[in-house]
Design a protein around this motif. Sequence first.
Motif, PDB file in Angstrom:
ATOM      1  N   VAL A 134       0.885  -1.133  -0.045  1.00 42.70           N
ATOM      2  CA  VAL A 134       0.053   0.087   0.059  1.00 42.70           C
ATOM      3  C   VAL A 134       0.699   1.317   0.030  1.00 42.70           C
ATOM      4  N   LYS A 149      -6.656   0.683  -0.277  1.00 39.57           N
ATOM      5  CA  LYS A 149      -6.932  -0.874   0.404  1.00 39.57           C
ATOM      6  C   LYS A 149      -5.610  -1.542  -0.281  1.00 39.57           C
ATOM      7  N   ALA A 150      -5.405  -2.716   0.198  1.00 37.09           N
ATOM      8  CA  ALA A 150      -4.181  -3.487  -0.300  1.00 37.09           C
ATOM      9  C   ALA A 150      -4.749  -4.432  -1.469  1.00 37.09           C
ATOM     10  N   ALA A 152      -1.372   5.158   4.784  1.00 39.00           N
ATOM     11  CA  ALA A 152      -1.155   4.468   3.684  1.00 39.00           C
ATOM     12  C   ALA A 152       0.497   4.630   3.441  1.00 39.00           C
ATOM     13  N   PRO A 202      -4.065  -0.181   5.442  1.00 37.15           N
ATOM     14  CA  PRO A 202      -5.070  -0.018   4.458  1.00 37.15           C
ATOM     15  C   PRO A 202      -6.232   0.582   4.987  1.00 37.15           C
TER      16      PRO A 202
END
Length: 526
Positions: free
Chosen positions: A24, A55-56, A439, A456
């Motif tokens: 991320v 988000k990852a 992040a 995330p």
Amino acid sequence: MITWKNLDTLDSFKELSQTAKVDVADVMKGEGGAERVKKYSVPMAAGLTYHYAAKAVDDQVLEALKKLAEEAQLTEKFQALYNGEVINTGEKRLVLHHMTRGQLGNKVEADGVDKRAFYVEQQEKIADFANKVHAGEITNAAGEKFTTVVQIGIGGSDLGPRAMYLALENWAKRNNKFKMEAKFISNVDPDDAAAVLASIDVAHSIFILVSKSGTTLETLTNESFVKDALKNAGLDASKHMIAVTSETSPLAKSDDYLAAFFMDDYIGGRYSSTSAVGGAVLSLAFGPDVFAQFLKGAGEEDALAKNEDIFQNPAMLDALIGVYERNVLGYPSTAVLPYSQGLSRFPAHLQQLDMESNGKSVNRFGEPVDYVTGPVIFGEPGTNGQHSFYQLLHQGTDIIPLQFIGFKNNQMGTDVVIQGSTSQQKLCANVAAQIVAFACGKEDENQNKNFKGGRPSSIIIGEQLTPEAMGALLAHFENKVMFQGFVWNLNSFDQEGVQLGKVLAKKVLAHETEGALKELSDLLNI
């Protein structure tokens, strides 16, 4: 044909587990991060948008999630639910809370009744009652208007309706929709009821007793507390109380209440805010038209949850990303962080919604599962949370996924400019900054000031917290929890875990104790 399989037996889950992990911190830096913000979003109902750039995930992970949704038959299982199949296998019941805000599929009959027609009928009865209260056609014994409504209930009879009331209170005041102040009594601790009763004028208050069975110990105890207060004030309790209950409960046809409105066994407490459980208090507080707007937002969000394409289905996508974080990345918790004071109690409602639904270690057939299921849910509104637990979120040993909620405009329409920006701009600046800070982090030779990043998050953004937006938010999270339960092969609609303590408490009160239970009872002077 629908098949119910454990997550770890699905080929798509094995493929998901083998996809390359996304850094991320790396993908959110520079122009790449800007492009992700533009690309990774899904429209929701009521003008909301679900953004998941931080988000990852990448296209490969998302493609694997799409395959998981298809193999787990999430669309088909939702369709079976809203078409009236017995999805609550533990209690052998239908699951019909979606039907309180619309007809998503086929006509559903249960107990010889068209359930959509039944829920609409109850909403109409509540609307008629609320309108008469507001018009002064239903009054106290002195012929004076009621000015306060007090809900007596616990669990789903309190958390959801309370969160919804607080979310819309300021909006209603600003838009001339505020009819009556609402208060809530839930805890069996006598200090809860005493504090509420001390803060109101009981002579001008109407009380809503909410108990599906009519036998909930905490609720009936608090009802007695309220009845004593009314009696001590020289008032007839039956002229100040209404009931929300099932048609078969002892409360349904009792002369102790001005009116009774009905719910049924097909709507669990934590899913009941759009039923009579939330409808009575919200209609009295804000008017039936505001409650109707709330239902409209929820219904429109439910319609999006029918979409087979996960990239057009925000609740399903949110759910799948959550499963990936829990079962592949191994994250144990999720923090819900609304940057709106109106949503101050929304995380508490989501705690019950999520943890009571998916806090299970056996599948829907009662067999132990070999994978983790529901995460721990917690949260607090921003920016308060920033000065509380964000230290752990930024630099703690656990990575905790974050779900932000933010609005471009406040509810009250008032603001102040300080140091070149408004309070609302400062609020929004904080949430934007937190997403990037979590992040991307920040390198520093002093390890105490070093932020690794890679934390995330997602954010739901709207124009303003309105009744429709609140309905859409509620439905989004209800459907997210439902889809995750389907993936994990759980029954998300019973709650046996809350029963054992109740049984033992009754034994304590009956002095039928031994061993540790007796010693603890003696310590507490029971």
